[in-house]
Structure formats: structure tokens, C-alpha cells
Design an enzyme around this catalytic site. Structure first.
Site, PDB file in Angstrom:
ATOM      1  N   LYS A 243       0.832  -1.190   0.000  1.00 50.78           N
ATOM      2  CA  LYS A 243       0.000   0.000   0.000  1.00 50.78           C
ATOM      3  C   LYS A 243       0.874   1.251   0.000  1.00 50.78           C
ATOM      4  O   LYS A 243       1.979   1.239   0.556  1.00 50.78           O
ATOM      5  CB  LYS A 243      -0.874   0.042   1.267  1.00 50.78           C
ATOM      6  CG  LYS A 243      -1.943  -1.018   1.381  1.00 50.78           C
ATOM      7  CD  LYS A 243      -2.668  -0.873   2.718  1.00 50.78           C
ATOM      8  CE  LYS A 243      -3.710  -1.953   2.920  1.00 50.78           C
ATOM      9  NZ  LYS A 243      -4.882  -1.770   2.064  1.00 50.78           N
ATOM     10  N   ARG A 317     -10.311 -11.601   2.317  1.00 47.45           N
ATOM     11  CA  ARG A 317     -11.250 -12.623   1.832  1.00 47.45           C
ATOM     12  C   ARG A 317     -10.612 -14.010   1.839  1.00 47.45           C
ATOM     13  O   ARG A 317     -11.317 -15.010   1.903  1.00 47.45           O
ATOM     14  CB  ARG A 317     -11.747 -12.248   0.439  1.00 47.45           C
ATOM     15  CG  ARG A 317     -10.699 -12.251  -0.645  1.00 47.45           C
ATOM     16  CD  ARG A 317     -11.118 -11.441  -1.857  1.00 47.45           C
ATOM     17  NE  ARG A 317     -11.156 -10.020  -1.534  1.00 47.45           N
ATOM     18  CZ  ARG A 317     -11.591  -9.080  -2.384  1.00 47.45           C
ATOM     19  NH1 ARG A 317     -12.028  -9.425  -3.587  1.00 47.45           N
ATOM     20  NH2 ARG A 317     -11.586  -7.813  -2.031  1.00 47.45           N
TER      21      ARG A 317
END
Length: 464
Positions: A243, A317
């Protein structure tokens, strides 16, 4: 026994007594009609107090000492439902009770309790604040457990990753479990591979602290089985698809799903609801080292489905998929998962309105009704079947990061759905777990989202 607390703090509430000072919560119309104590009314008129929403006017007595306070509701019909939370930050130290209010006393007390929250672990605590007497006709135990659940979720999210990594999250999880005499088991490190939790292991293996699956069992054997699953990514660098710096500033909150699931579990256990409760938290840090999982890798999940890694920053996820597969093996009748899963959810609905997904129409209606009833904002989003094609991968069964970036919250939910057995009632909540602006009942920082509505649904289905 008082509800579980992660951080010891004094209660914002006091027993009802004759020593507390009154708060007259009034609208402008109340003042026009003169529907409050005469001395307070005269003082309000002399001071030009109009009852504007959230305004406060201290009222002196004949001896010059503090005799009470006037609190403005503005247009009472349209005021913030938890406007009473401001009282916890505006009233001076002492014991208070709400004398008159068009807002129900229980709502004022709950708002006060949530509004009194302070996270002071890393600084000198502020001076003692006001405390409120819960009205005699309100359920004090219910208010206390709700405040405790919200407080636990906030404390966990607010604690930075150097003090809330997988090991510390496990300690907090065990503390909650021990308080309510639940059973806890932990699968950690390479044992995750031996026990067939390969994607939890893959996401967390690069970190200094081992990845782990936390499991809690509590309640009545033979009762309805409910499983809560919370994403426990204690810090998310994004992995090798790292990120940018600005996007990492709030990544201590990437375990907000776990924090909220623990807050909901506290409320269920504290109320003694007649259910067979299981809580599952995959606790990991998505870090970077020589052993980090890579873009282009193909992982085999617990369910046997293969997942092509198209972005290592779509890791939540993956850990949820293994935990959801495990949840379904126990044949739970209701499975709820919570996760700070996608930025797309925030683009669609902002930080204060989490989307939820379910194919169970009855459950969806119950959640929506509870959301409105307890002022816990939620919005149902569709599991739009045509988008399932976007979750397919080129060389594996599924991709963890569909190309194009459109409908990201929906495709993430559709990915998770592949790991839930179709006969099981399931709901997924894509929460933000953070309040970017101060609200009457919440400071800036970690936030509990959806758990008050979910507790309302579960407690109505299974009353104590």
C-alpha cells in the site's frame, strides 16, 4: 458479574439517588410552552437559551450553586437519536439524571454511555467526567452490556498494531472467553497447514508473529448453532503489492471485523441467550518478508477451491474463506461474518453506512428492521449473480482481485459466498469500523458497527 472489559475504567453510570442533579432535555417548543421547572425556565429566557440541538446551559440555584442543566434537542422530532451522548462530554463532573426529555430515557442513557468513551491508554487520563443515573424503568443490565460491547470493539480497533498483533488479539480473545467460561482453542503457525487452513497460513506466514485461528465455544449444547466469523488482520501492509504510505495509516483497524464480532459475542454471552455460540477469528498480519505470498501464486483453500492471487492486498477474503468453510462444517444454522473488506464499500455508502449481503430474505428483513429500530445504520446490497463471472480466474477456480475494480464490495461478497454451504443462512458485513468524524455518541476512532442491530435480531429470535 459485570460485563467483560479489555481496559479497566470507571462506569459512566451511577445508581438512581436523590443526590443527582437534573438535566432538562428540551426542544424550542418545550421552552415556548413553559413545560419545565420554573426556575430553569426563567434562567433559560434570561440567558437567551433557545434549545438548539446539542446546546447546554448550566442552571444555578438560589444559593448560587449548580442546580441543574438545560440541554437542547432542537426540533425534538428530528434530533440525532443519540444526541444524549454529548452530555457525557459537556456536563461538569458530578452525578446527573435526565428529568424531562422527548427522547426515551433508555436511549439517552445508552447514548451517554457510548458518548463517555475515551481511549487514554497512551496519555494521561482526563479529569473525571459526569456520571448518569439510568432511569428506573430502563433495563440497566441491557444498557451496560451494549456499552461494554461497543467499548470492547472500540478499544481493540484503537490499539495500535505494536500492541495488538495476533498474539495480543489472542490474549484479548482468551480474556473474553475466560470471563464467560467459554472454551477456547487456537491453531497456530505450521499447525494451520496440518489442520488444513492453508490460506490463513499463507497470508500470515511472512509476519514475525505466527498466524492463527482463534475459536471460542459457549452456550447450550443442542441449542441453535450460531457462528460469528471476524477478519482479524492486525495490520495490513498490502503484502508485496504494498500500500502507499497514506493508505497504511489506519491499517491497525483491519482487524475491525474481529473486534466487532468479539463485541457482539460479549453481548450474547452476557445476556445468557439460549444459543450454541461459536466465534472464529483468523488472526494474522499481512506483512512482507522472503516468505510472503506472491502475486500470481495459486492457493488451495480448505474447501478445495483454488484461488489465483492477483493482488496480495486482497488478503482478508482469503483468511475469511478458510474460516467460513470451517464454520459450515459444524452445520451452523446462522453464520455471520464481519470484515473491513473493501474500499469500494466506502465509495458506495461512506464510512457510516456499512453494506450487508445475504440471500436469506427473512434475515435481511430482520436486519433492516433492527437497524432502524436501534439506530445502527446498515444497507442491504445485492449478491448480483451476473457478477459471479468476474470472480473467475484464468488458471484457477477463483481470483482474489477481479480486474477492472468495479463493484468491488459485491464481487468480494460473491467470492466469500463460494465458501458458504447454500443451505446455511449467512450474512456478510463489509464494515469500516472507524468513525472519521466526531458524533454525539462516538469520538473519532475505532467504532462498533452492525453489532447492536445483530444483537437485536439474535435476542429477538432467542430471548433469554
Amino acid at each position: 458479574m459485570p460485563p467483560f472489559e479489555l481496559t479497566e475504567r470507571s462506569s459512566p453510570f451511577v445508581p438512581v439517588s436523590g443526590d443527582s442533579l437534573p438535566v432538562w432535555a428540551v426542544s424550542g417548543k418545550d421552552l415556548e410552552r413553559g413545560q419545565i421547572d420554573g426556575t430553569a425556565l426563567n434562567w433559560a429566557r434570561a440567558a437567551g437559551f433557545t434549545g438548539a440541538e446539542g446546546s447546554l446551559l448550566l442552571v444555578p440555584g438560589p444559593d448560587g450553586k449548580l442546580a441543574g442543566a438545560l440541554f437542547g434537542l432542537g426540533d425534538a422530532a428530528d434530533c440525532h437519536p443519540f444526541i444524549g451522548g454529548k452530555l457525557a462530554r459537556m456536563l461538569p463532573e458530578g452525578q446527573w439524571h435526565v428529568e424531562t426529555s422527548q427522547v426515551p430515557g433508555a436511549d439517552m442513557a445508552l447514548a451517554f454511555g457510548m458518548g463517555a468513551y475515551r481511549f487514554e491508554k497512551y496519555r494521561k487520563p482526563a479529569a473525571a467526567g459526569p456520571r448518569l443515573a439510568i432511569p428506573a424503568d430502563a433495563d440497566a443490565a441491557a444498557i451496560a452490556r451494549t456499552v461494554a460491547g461497543v467499548t470492547l470493539a472500540r478499544d481493540l480497533v484503537n490499539t495500535p498494531a505494536n500492541d495488538m498483533g495476533p498474539e495480543a488479539l489472542e490474549r484479548a480473545f482468551r480474556g473474553l472467553s475466560d470471563h464467560y467460561q467459554a472454551e477456547t482453542t487456537v491453531v497456530s503457525g505450521d499447525e494451520l497447514l496440518d489442520r488444513n487452513f492453508p490460506m490463513i497460513h499463507a497470508v500470515g506466514r511472512a509476519a514475525a508473529e505466527a498466524p492463527r485461528l482463534l475459536e471460542m465455544r459457549w452456550g447450550q449444547k443442542g441449542a441453535t448453532k450460531i457462528t460469528l466469523v471476524g477478519k482479524g488482520v492486525c495490520f495490513d501492509t498490502g503484502g508485496l503489492d504494498i500500500k502507499p504510505a497514506a493508505s497504511m495509516l489506519l491499517m491497525k483497524k483491519d482487524m475491525g471485523g474481529a473486534a466487532n464480532v468479539m463485541g457482539l459475542a460479549l453481548m450474547i454471552m452476557d445476556a445468557g441467550l439460549p444459543v450454541d455460540l461459536r466465534v472464529l477469528i483468523p488472526a494474522v498480519e499481512n506483512s512482507i518478508s522472503a516468505s510472503a505470498f506472491r502475486p500470481g501464486d495459486v492457493l488451495t483453500s480448505r474447501k478445495g477451491l483454488t484461488v489465483q492471487i492477483d493482488n496480495t492486498d486482497a488478503e482478508g477474503r482469503l483468511v475469511l474463506a478458510d474460516a467460513l468453510s470451517y464454520a459450515c462444517e459444524d452445520k451452523s444454522e446462522l453464520v455471520i461474518d464481519m470484515a473491513t473488506l473493501t474500499g469500494a464499500a466506502r465509495v458506495a455508502l461512506g464510512p457510516d453506512l456499512p453494506p450487508f449481503y445475504t440471500d436469506d430474505e427473512m434475515l435481511a428483513d430482520e436486519i433492516s428492521q433492527a437497524s432502524r429500530a436501534v439506530f445502527d445504520p446498515l444497507w442491504r446490497m445485492p449478491l448480483h449473480k451476473p457478477y459471479e463471472a468476474d470472480v473467475k480466474a484464468r488458471i484457477a477456480d477463483l481470483t482474489n482481485a477481479p480486474a477492472g475494480g468495479m463493484a468491488g464490495s459485491i464481487t468480494a461478497a460473491l467470492f466469500l459466498k463460494r465458501f458458504v454451504e447454500p443451505e446455511i443462512s449467512w450474512a456478510h458485513f463489509d464494515i469500516f469500523a472507524w468513525s472519521p468524524k466526531e458524533k454525539p455518541h462516538a469520538p473519532v476512532g475505532g467504532e462498533a458497527q452492525a453489532i447492536r442491530a445483530l444483537y437485536d435480531v439474535i435476542s429477538r429470535r432467542f430471548p433469554a
